[in-house]
Design a protein around this motif. Structure first.
Motif, PDB file in Angstrom:
ATOM      1  N   ALA A  23       0.843  -1.303  -0.060  1.00 28.26           N
ATOM      2  CA  ALA A  23       0.049  -0.179   0.050  1.00 28.26           C
ATOM      3  C   ALA A  23       0.954   1.298   0.092  1.00 28.26           C
ATOM      4  O   ALA A  23       0.586   2.229  -0.479  1.00 28.26           O
ATOM      5  CB  ALA A  23      -1.052   0.010   1.146  1.00 28.26           C
ATOM      6  N   VAL A  28      -1.716   4.375  -1.212  1.00 30.23           N
ATOM      7  CA  VAL A  28      -3.142   4.064  -0.803  1.00 30.23           C
ATOM      8  C   VAL A  28      -2.932   3.375   0.634  1.00 30.23           C
ATOM      9  O   VAL A  28      -1.932   3.138   1.245  1.00 30.23           O
ATOM     10  CB  VAL A  28      -3.853   3.254  -1.802  1.00 30.23           C
ATOM     11  N   HIS A  29      -4.143   3.576   1.412  1.00 31.34           N
ATOM     12  CA  HIS A  29      -4.297   2.898   2.445  1.00 31.34           C
ATOM     13  C   HIS A  29      -4.303   1.312   2.400  1.00 31.34           C
ATOM     14  O   HIS A  29      -4.657   0.840   1.129  1.00 31.34           O
ATOM     15  CB  HIS A  29      -5.337   3.359   3.220  1.00 31.34           C
ATOM     16  N   ASN A  31      -6.231  -0.891   3.421  1.00 35.88           N
ATOM     17  CA  ASN A  31      -7.571  -1.217   3.319  1.00 35.88           C
ATOM     18  C   ASN A  31      -8.085  -1.064   1.627  1.00 35.88           C
ATOM     19  O   ASN A  31      -8.725  -1.932   1.282  1.00 35.88           O
ATOM     20  CB  ASN A  31      -8.687  -0.491   4.119  1.00 35.88           C
ATOM     21  N   THR A  32      -7.478  -0.273   1.162  1.00 35.26           N
ATOM     22  CA  THR A  32      -7.734   0.153  -0.191  1.00 35.26           C
ATOM     23  C   THR A  32      -7.002  -1.314  -1.313  1.00 35.26           C
ATOM     24  O   THR A  32      -7.646  -1.722  -2.036  1.00 35.26           O
ATOM     25  CB  THR A  32      -6.978   1.216  -0.900  1.00 35.26           C
ATOM     26  N   ARG A  35      -9.233  -4.184  -0.595  1.00 29.46           N
ATOM     27  CA  ARG A  35     -10.774  -3.995  -1.467  1.00 29.46           C
ATOM     28  C   ARG A  35     -10.397  -4.254  -2.978  1.00 29.46           C
ATOM     29  O   ARG A  35     -11.153  -4.869  -3.593  1.00 29.46           O
ATOM     30  CB  ARG A  35     -11.326  -2.441  -1.392  1.00 29.46           C
ATOM     31  N   ARG A  36      -9.102  -3.830  -3.519  1.00 24.00           N
ATOM     32  CA  ARG A  36      -8.706  -4.411  -4.955  1.00 24.00           C
ATOM     33  C   ARG A  36      -8.613  -5.800  -5.159  1.00 24.00           C
ATOM     34  O   ARG A  36      -9.085  -6.104  -6.240  1.00 24.00           O
ATOM     35  CB  ARG A  36      -7.637  -3.532  -5.261  1.00 24.00           C
TER      36      ARG A  36
END
Length: 62
Positions: A23, A28-29, A31-32, A35-36
């Motif tokens: 990340a 990005v975070h 969590n992103t 999600r991806r």
């Protein structure tokens, strides 16, 4: 339920690369990143993830 992108997840496990490190490189975070990975990525996106993970693993070895 089968997880999407198992090759990316396995590569991170094999190379001992945490999600937060991927990340950070992506800007990005963490969590992103999770999600991806929920849905199947395109070939280009998979290649980007693999490149980042491999680069981080090489840096870790030094």
């Amino acid at each position: 339920m089968k997880l999407a992108n198992p090759e990316i997840r396995n590569l991170m496990k094999e190379k001992h690369i945490p999600v937060y490190a991927v990340a950070a490189v992506m800007g990005v975070h963490e969590n992103t990143v999770f999600r991806r990975l929920r849905f199947e990525l395109s070939k280009d996106e998979k290649a980007d993830f693999c490149r980042i993970i491999t680069k981080l693993a090489e840096q870790q070895e030094k």
